[in-house]
Design a protein around this motif. Sequence first.
Motif, PDB file in Angstrom:
ATOM      1  N   SER A 177       0.828  -1.208   0.000  1.00  0.00           N
ATOM      2  CA  SER A 177       0.000   0.000   0.000  1.00  0.00           C
ATOM      3  C   SER A 177       0.860   1.254   0.000  1.00  0.00           C
ATOM      4  CB  SER A 177      -0.922   0.013   1.223  1.00  0.00           C
ATOM      5  OG  SER A 177      -1.833  -1.050   1.165  1.00  0.00           O
ATOM      6  N   LEU A 178       1.890   1.268   0.832  1.00  0.00           N
ATOM      7  CA  LEU A 178       2.783   2.427   0.856  1.00  0.00           C
ATOM      8  C   LEU A 178       3.494   2.607  -0.483  1.00  0.00           C
ATOM      9  CD1 LEU A 178       4.537   2.647   4.337  1.00  0.00           C
ATOM     10  CD2 LEU A 178       3.208   4.391   3.184  1.00  0.00           C
ATOM     11  N   GLU A 179       3.835   1.509  -1.121  1.00  0.00           N
ATOM     12  CA  GLU A 179       4.468   1.604  -2.447  1.00  0.00           C
ATOM     13  C   GLU A 179       3.515   2.265  -3.439  1.00  0.00           C
ATOM     14  OE1 GLU A 179       7.395   1.818  -4.754  1.00  0.00           O
ATOM     15  OE2 GLU A 179       7.817   0.480  -3.075  1.00  0.00           O
ATOM     16  N   LEU A 180       2.243   1.929  -3.369  1.00  0.00           N
ATOM     17  CA  LEU A 180       1.255   2.550  -4.262  1.00  0.00           C
ATOM     18  C   LEU A 180       1.069   4.032  -3.931  1.00  0.00           C
ATOM     19  CD1 LEU A 180      -1.392  -0.310  -4.464  1.00  0.00           C
ATOM     20  CD2 LEU A 180       0.176   0.425  -6.275  1.00  0.00           C
ATOM     21  N   VAL A 181       1.048   4.371  -2.641  1.00  0.00           N
ATOM     22  CA  VAL A 181       0.948   5.776  -2.239  1.00  0.00           C
ATOM     23  C   VAL A 181       2.174   6.541  -2.734  1.00  0.00           C
ATOM     24  CG1 VAL A 181       0.932   7.341  -0.258  1.00  0.00           C
ATOM     25  CG2 VAL A 181      -0.573   5.352  -0.281  1.00  0.00           C
ATOM     26  N   ASN A 182       3.343   5.939  -2.615  1.00  0.00           N
ATOM     27  CA  ASN A 182       4.571   6.553  -3.118  1.00  0.00           C
ATOM     28  C   ASN A 182       4.468   6.823  -4.620  1.00  0.00           C
ATOM     29  OD1 ASN A 182       7.380   7.384  -3.082  1.00  0.00           O
ATOM     30  ND2 ASN A 182       7.839   5.409  -4.003  1.00  0.00           N
ATOM     31  N   THR A 183       3.952   5.861  -5.355  1.00  0.00           N
ATOM     32  CA  THR A 183       3.781   6.023  -6.801  1.00  0.00           C
ATOM     33  C   THR A 183       2.826   7.168  -7.110  1.00  0.00           C
ATOM     34  OG1 THR A 183       4.222   3.678  -7.153  1.00  0.00           O
ATOM     35  CG2 THR A 183       3.066   4.837  -8.926  1.00  0.00           C
ATOM     36  N   ILE A 236       2.171   9.783  -5.170  1.00  0.00           N
ATOM     37  CA  ILE A 236       2.835  11.046  -4.818  1.00  0.00           C
ATOM     38  C   ILE A 236       3.823  11.446  -5.909  1.00  0.00           C
ATOM     39  CG2 ILE A 236       4.506  12.080  -3.209  1.00  0.00           C
ATOM     40  CD1 ILE A 236       2.999  10.529  -0.962  1.00  0.00           C
ATOM     41  N   GLU A 237       4.589  10.480  -6.394  1.00  0.00           N
ATOM     42  CA  GLU A 237       5.546  10.784  -7.459  1.00  0.00           C
ATOM     43  C   GLU A 237       4.836  11.303  -8.707  1.00  0.00           C
ATOM     44  OE1 GLU A 237       7.950   7.311  -8.088  1.00  0.00           O
ATOM     45  OE2 GLU A 237       9.156   7.698  -6.296  1.00  0.00           O
ATOM     46  N   ALA A 238       3.711  10.692  -9.063  1.00  0.00           N
ATOM     47  CA  ALA A 238       2.958  11.139 -10.238  1.00  0.00           C
ATOM     48  C   ALA A 238       2.432  12.560 -10.049  1.00  0.00           C
ATOM     49  CB  ALA A 238       1.807  10.173 -10.528  1.00  0.00           C
ATOM     50  N   LEU A 239       1.894  12.844  -8.881  1.00  0.00           N
ATOM     51  CA  LEU A 239       1.384  14.188  -8.609  1.00  0.00           C
ATOM     52  C   LEU A 239       2.501  15.226  -8.638  1.00  0.00           C
ATOM     53  CD1 LEU A 239      -1.199  13.490  -5.785  1.00  0.00           C
ATOM     54  CD2 LEU A 239      -1.675  14.397  -8.066  1.00  0.00           C
ATOM     55  N   VAL A 240       3.629  14.890  -8.060  1.00  0.00           N
ATOM     56  CA  VAL A 240       4.757  15.821  -8.057  1.00  0.00           C
ATOM     57  C   VAL A 240       5.235  16.065  -9.491  1.00  0.00           C
ATOM     58  CG1 VAL A 240       7.184  16.078  -7.375  1.00  0.00           C
ATOM     59  CG2 VAL A 240       5.489  15.341  -5.692  1.00  0.00           C
ATOM     60  N   ASP A 241       5.287  15.012 -10.295  1.00  0.00           N
ATOM     61  CA  ASP A 241       5.721  15.168 -11.690  1.00  0.00           C
ATOM     62  C   ASP A 241       4.768  16.053 -12.490  1.00  0.00           C
ATOM     63  OD1 ASP A 241       7.947  13.646 -11.193  1.00  0.00           O
ATOM     64  OD2 ASP A 241       7.138  11.815 -12.086  1.00  0.00           O
ATOM     65  N   ILE A 242       3.472  15.957 -12.203  1.00  0.00           N
ATOM     66  CA  ILE A 242       2.497  16.814 -12.874  1.00  0.00           C
ATOM     67  C   ILE A 242       2.726  18.275 -12.486  1.00  0.00           C
ATOM     68  CG2 ILE A 242       0.057  17.503 -12.923  1.00  0.00           C
ATOM     69  CD1 ILE A 242      -0.629  14.521 -12.637  1.00  0.00           C
ATOM     70  N   GLU A 243       2.906  18.487 -11.193  1.00  0.00           N
ATOM     71  CA  GLU A 243       2.998  19.845 -10.667  1.00  0.00           C
ATOM     72  C   GLU A 243       4.362  20.480 -10.902  1.00  0.00           C
ATOM     73  OE1 GLU A 243       1.042  22.973  -9.399  1.00  0.00           O
ATOM     74  OE2 GLU A 243       0.114  21.022  -9.663  1.00  0.00           O
ATOM     75  N   SER A 244       5.412  19.668 -10.928  1.00  0.00           N
ATOM     76  CA  SER A 244       6.774  20.194 -11.060  1.00  0.00           C
ATOM     77  C   SER A 244       7.563  19.412 -12.100  1.00  0.00           C
ATOM     78  CB  SER A 244       7.508  20.098  -9.714  1.00  0.00           C
ATOM     79  OG  SER A 244       6.879  20.853  -8.732  1.00  0.00           O
ATOM     80  N   GLN A 267       9.908  20.426 -13.971  1.00  0.00           N
ATOM     81  CA  GLN A 267      11.321  20.766 -13.831  1.00  0.00           C
ATOM     82  C   GLN A 267      11.752  20.463 -12.399  1.00  0.00           C
ATOM     83  OE1 GLN A 267       9.106  23.242 -14.861  1.00  0.00           O
ATOM     84  NE2 GLN A 267       9.427  22.900 -17.035  1.00  0.00           N
ATOM     85  N   TYR A 268      13.069  20.384 -12.215  1.00  0.00           N
ATOM     86  CA  TYR A 268      13.601  20.102 -10.890  1.00  0.00           C
ATOM     87  C   TYR A 268      13.211  21.208  -9.911  1.00  0.00           C
ATOM     88  CZ  TYR A 268      16.715  19.358  -6.992  1.00  0.00           C
ATOM     89  OH  TYR A 268      17.212  19.154  -5.731  1.00  0.00           O
ATOM     90  N   GLN A 269      12.671  20.796  -8.782  1.00  0.00           N
ATOM     91  CA  GLN A 269      12.333  21.702  -7.688  1.00  0.00           C
ATOM     92  C   GLN A 269      12.792  21.044  -6.387  1.00  0.00           C
ATOM     93  OE1 GLN A 269      10.846  24.693  -7.777  1.00  0.00           O
ATOM     94  NE2 GLN A 269      10.501  24.715  -9.984  1.00  0.00           N
ATOM     95  N   PRO A 270      13.498  21.761  -5.538  1.00  0.00           N
ATOM     96  CA  PRO A 270      13.958  21.159  -4.281  1.00  0.00           C
ATOM     97  C   PRO A 270      12.825  20.582  -3.431  1.00  0.00           C
ATOM     98  CG  PRO A 270      15.054  23.263  -4.633  1.00  0.00           C
ATOM     99  CD  PRO A 270      14.008  23.131  -5.704  1.00  0.00           C
ATOM    100  N   LEU A 271      11.699  21.273  -3.359  1.00  0.00           N
ATOM    101  CA  LEU A 271      10.581  20.764  -2.560  1.00  0.00           C
ATOM    102  C   LEU A 271       9.950  19.519  -3.194  1.00  0.00           C
ATOM    103  CD1 LEU A 271       8.842  24.051  -1.361  1.00  0.00           C
ATOM    104  CD2 LEU A 271      10.208  22.448  -0.007  1.00  0.00           C
ATOM    105  N   ALA A 272       9.948  19.464  -4.515  1.00  0.00           N
ATOM    106  CA  ALA A 272       9.434  18.268  -5.197  1.00  0.00           C
ATOM    107  C   ALA A 272      10.323  17.070  -4.870  1.00  0.00           C
ATOM    108  CB  ALA A 272       9.375  18.507  -6.702  1.00  0.00           C
ATOM    109  N   LYS A 273      11.619  17.295  -4.860  1.00  0.00           N
ATOM    110  CA  LYS A 273      12.565  16.232  -4.503  1.00  0.00           C
ATOM    111  C   LYS A 273      12.311  15.759  -3.074  1.00  0.00           C
ATOM    112  CE  LYS A 273      17.507  15.158  -4.017  1.00  0.00           C
ATOM    113  NZ  LYS A 273      17.216  14.118  -3.099  1.00  0.00           N
ATOM    114  N   ILE A 274      12.083  16.686  -2.178  1.00  0.00           N
ATOM    115  CA  ILE A 274      11.812  16.322  -0.781  1.00  0.00           C
ATOM    116  C   ILE A 274      10.553  15.459  -0.696  1.00  0.00           C
ATOM    117  CG2 ILE A 274      11.101  17.242   1.474  1.00  0.00           C
ATOM    118  CD1 ILE A 274      13.012  19.628   0.888  1.00  0.00           C
ATOM    119  N   ALA A 275       9.501  15.865  -1.392  1.00  0.00           N
ATOM    120  CA  ALA A 275       8.250  15.095  -1.357  1.00  0.00           C
ATOM    121  C   ALA A 275       8.481  13.668  -1.842  1.00  0.00           C
ATOM    122  CB  ALA A 275       7.180  15.787  -2.200  1.00  0.00           C
ATOM    123  N   LYS A 276       9.206  13.526  -2.950  1.00  0.00           N
ATOM    124  CA  LYS A 276       9.474  12.194  -3.490  1.00  0.00           C
ATOM    125  C   LYS A 276      10.368  11.383  -2.556  1.00  0.00           C
ATOM    126  CE  LYS A 276       9.042  12.836  -8.456  1.00  0.00           C
ATOM    127  NZ  LYS A 276       9.761  12.662  -9.718  1.00  0.00           N
TER     128      LYS A 276
END
Length: 119
Positions: free
Chosen positions: A61-67, A69-77, A79-88
């Motif tokens: 389940s956590l692996e799916l949540v991680n996936t 989160i990564e998809a949402l961060v990629d949509i929103e950012s 380009q490289y963003q330090p906060l996006a990296k932190i979220a991932k």
Amino acid sequence: MFKVFRSIGYAVEGIWYGVSTQRNMKIHLTVAPIVLILGAIVSLKWVEWCIIILVIAAVMSLELVNTAIEALVDIESPQYQPLAKIAKDVAAGAVLLMAIGSVCIGSIIIVPKLWELLF
């Protein structure tokens, strides 16, 4: 009732996406049956089965949540963003901690029984 089945279908699509695209999910799906077979070999008690199954479900389940989160961060950012990296990184860290915890729990429950069976 149709909405319930449609919702389940969407959830199954999400699980399938995780299984078909995420390397770590494939690892979890490889290790889980091995743990379940070992559990059957050592004749786990019902409480031990509940713990093992819960831990397996938690890791996946956590692996799916991680996936997600990564998809949402990629949509929103895109380009490289330090906060996006932190979220991932934090989401990946949560999966790693649960995976380490699951190895510890599995070892505490299964290894002594396996040791006793073998020796």
